[in-house]
Enzyme design. Structure first.
Site, PDB file in Angstrom:
ATOM      1  N   THR A 280       2.776  -1.720   8.866  1.00 53.83           N
ATOM      2  CA  THR A 280       3.300  -2.674   9.850  1.00 53.83           C
ATOM      3  C   THR A 280       3.513  -4.070   9.279  1.00 53.83           C
ATOM      4  OG1 THR A 280       1.052  -3.277  10.441  1.00 53.83           O
ATOM      5  CG2 THR A 280       2.088  -1.540  11.759  1.00 53.83           C
TER       6      THR A 280
ATOM      7  N   ARG B 120       8.413 -33.238  10.743  1.00 58.38           N
ATOM      8  CA  ARG B 120       7.324 -32.934  11.683  1.00 58.38           C
ATOM      9  C   ARG B 120       6.613 -31.632  11.319  1.00 58.38           C
ATOM     10  NH1 ARG B 120      11.987 -31.276  14.075  1.00 58.38           N
ATOM     11  NH2 ARG B 120      11.995 -29.332  15.267  1.00 58.38           N
ATOM     12  N   HIS B 121       7.347 -30.746  10.655  1.00 60.56           N
ATOM     13  CA  HIS B 121       6.740 -29.475  10.274  1.00 60.56           C
ATOM     14  C   HIS B 121       5.737 -29.661   9.146  1.00 60.56           C
ATOM     15  CE1 HIS B 121       9.480 -27.625  12.995  1.00 60.56           C
ATOM     16  NE2 HIS B 121      10.521 -28.148  12.359  1.00 60.56           N
TER      17      HIS B 121
ATOM     18  N   ASP C 105       0.867  -1.179   0.000  1.00 65.56           N
ATOM     19  CA  ASP C 105       0.000   0.000   0.000  1.00 65.56           C
ATOM     20  C   ASP C 105       0.906   1.232   0.000  1.00 65.56           C
ATOM     21  OD1 ASP C 105       0.893   0.269   2.602  1.00 65.56           O
ATOM     22  OD2 ASP C 105      -1.104   0.229   3.525  1.00 65.56           O
TER      23      ASP C 105
ATOM     24  N   CYS D  18       2.971  -3.269   4.012  1.00 61.02           N
ATOM     25  CA  CYS D  18       2.138  -2.121   4.393  1.00 61.02           C
ATOM     26  C   CYS D  18       2.873  -1.410   5.521  1.00 61.02           C
ATOM     27  CB  CYS D  18       0.717  -2.546   4.748  1.00 61.02           C
ATOM     28  SG  CYS D  18       0.563  -3.670   6.143  1.00 61.02           S
TER      29      CYS D  18
ATOM     30  N   GLY E  44      -1.762  -5.785   8.464  1.00 61.96           N
ATOM     31  CA  GLY E  44      -2.985  -5.813   7.655  1.00 61.96           C
ATOM     32  C   GLY E  44      -2.829  -6.712   6.436  1.00 61.96           C
TER      33      GLY E  44
ATOM     34  N   HIS F  60      10.049 -23.878   9.128  1.00 63.20           N
ATOM     35  CA  HIS F  60       9.005 -24.538   9.916  1.00 63.20           C
ATOM     36  C   HIS F  60       7.607 -24.382   9.341  1.00 63.20           C
ATOM     37  CE1 HIS F  60      11.498 -24.624  13.916  1.00 63.20           C
ATOM     38  NE2 HIS F  60      12.136 -25.161  12.888  1.00 63.20           N
TER      39      HIS F  60
HETATM   40  C1  RB5 Z   1      -2.048   2.591   6.613  1.00 65.86           C
HETATM   41  O1  RB5 Z   1      -2.037   3.800   7.296  1.00 65.86           O
HETATM   42  C2  RB5 Z   1      -1.772   1.434   7.546  1.00 65.86           C
HETATM   43  O2  RB5 Z   1      -2.844   1.224   8.374  1.00 65.86           O
HETATM   44  C3  RB5 Z   1      -1.426   0.181   6.757  1.00 65.86           C
HETATM   45  O3  RB5 Z   1      -0.326   0.446   5.952  1.00 65.86           O
HETATM   46  C4  RB5 Z   1      -1.038  -1.053   7.530  1.00 65.86           C
HETATM   47  O4  RB5 Z   1      -0.056  -0.778   8.475  1.00 65.86           O
HETATM   48  C5  RB5 Z   1      -2.118  -1.873   8.047  1.00 65.86           C
HETATM   49  O5  RB5 Z   1      -1.905  -2.914   8.697  1.00 65.86           O
END
Ligand code: RB5
Length: 154
Positions: free
Chosen positions: A67, A132-133, A8, A65, A70, A98
């Site tokens: 983090t 096992r994995h 994104d 994205c 998402g 794994h």
């Molecule tokens: C966008 O602002 C942010 O929410 C998105 O990039 C992401 O981190 C969602 O998990």
């Protein structure tokens, strides 16, 4: 390796950088967007990339994205996808050894560029250990298949 990549707006810059690196290293890379820093919704990109991996058009996927969270949640809704949110080399390595992860999710607002590069490298180089994995990964697949069947209209 045939790689589908997507991000994104929050992952756009990192995606562009990683894309160049992957192409330089001889991978076949297709970019599923986004193509600027204008705000978009991460699920739209996650589903496109995940479906390309699910159908076998691409061997692996990389989703970025802010983090990585998402993208990871959305990608894991697609059949056959084992998307792993990785934050360092060890998590990337173990997600392959794994979990046989087929999509790597990373956070553009979390990682430094040089760390992201290392994560991608190790994730692409590392093989699934099986054993096992494999039994555990099969349980996830079996669960997914049984639910798909029970949802099918009669
Ligand atoms: C966008 O602002 C942010 O929410 C998105 O990039 C992401 O981190 C969602 O998990």
């Amino acid at each position: 390796v045939r790689i589908a990549i997507g991000s994104d707006h929050a992952g756009f810059k990192l995606k562009e950088m990683l894309k160049r690196q992957l192409i330089e290293k001889g991978n076949k890379v297709k970019d599923f967007g986004t193509y600027s820093e204008e705000s978009v919704d991460y699920p739209d990109i996650a589903f496109k990339v995940a479906e390309e991996v699910s159908t076998g058009n691409f061997d692996r996927g990389i989703l970025i994205c802010g983090t990585g969270i998402g993208m990871c949640i959305a990608a894991n809704k697609v059949d056959g996808i084992r998307a792993a949110l990785c934050w360092d080399e060890r998590s990337a390595e173990l997600s392959r050894k794994h979990n046989n992860s087929n999509i790597l999710c990373i956070g553009g607002r979390i990682l430094k560029e040089k760390d992201a590069k290392k994560i991608v490298d190790i994730w692409l180089q590392t093989e699934f250990e099986g054993g096992r994995h494999l039994r555990r990964v099969k349980k996830i697949l079996d669960y997914e298949r049984s639910r798909t069947l029970s949802y099918r209209p009669t």
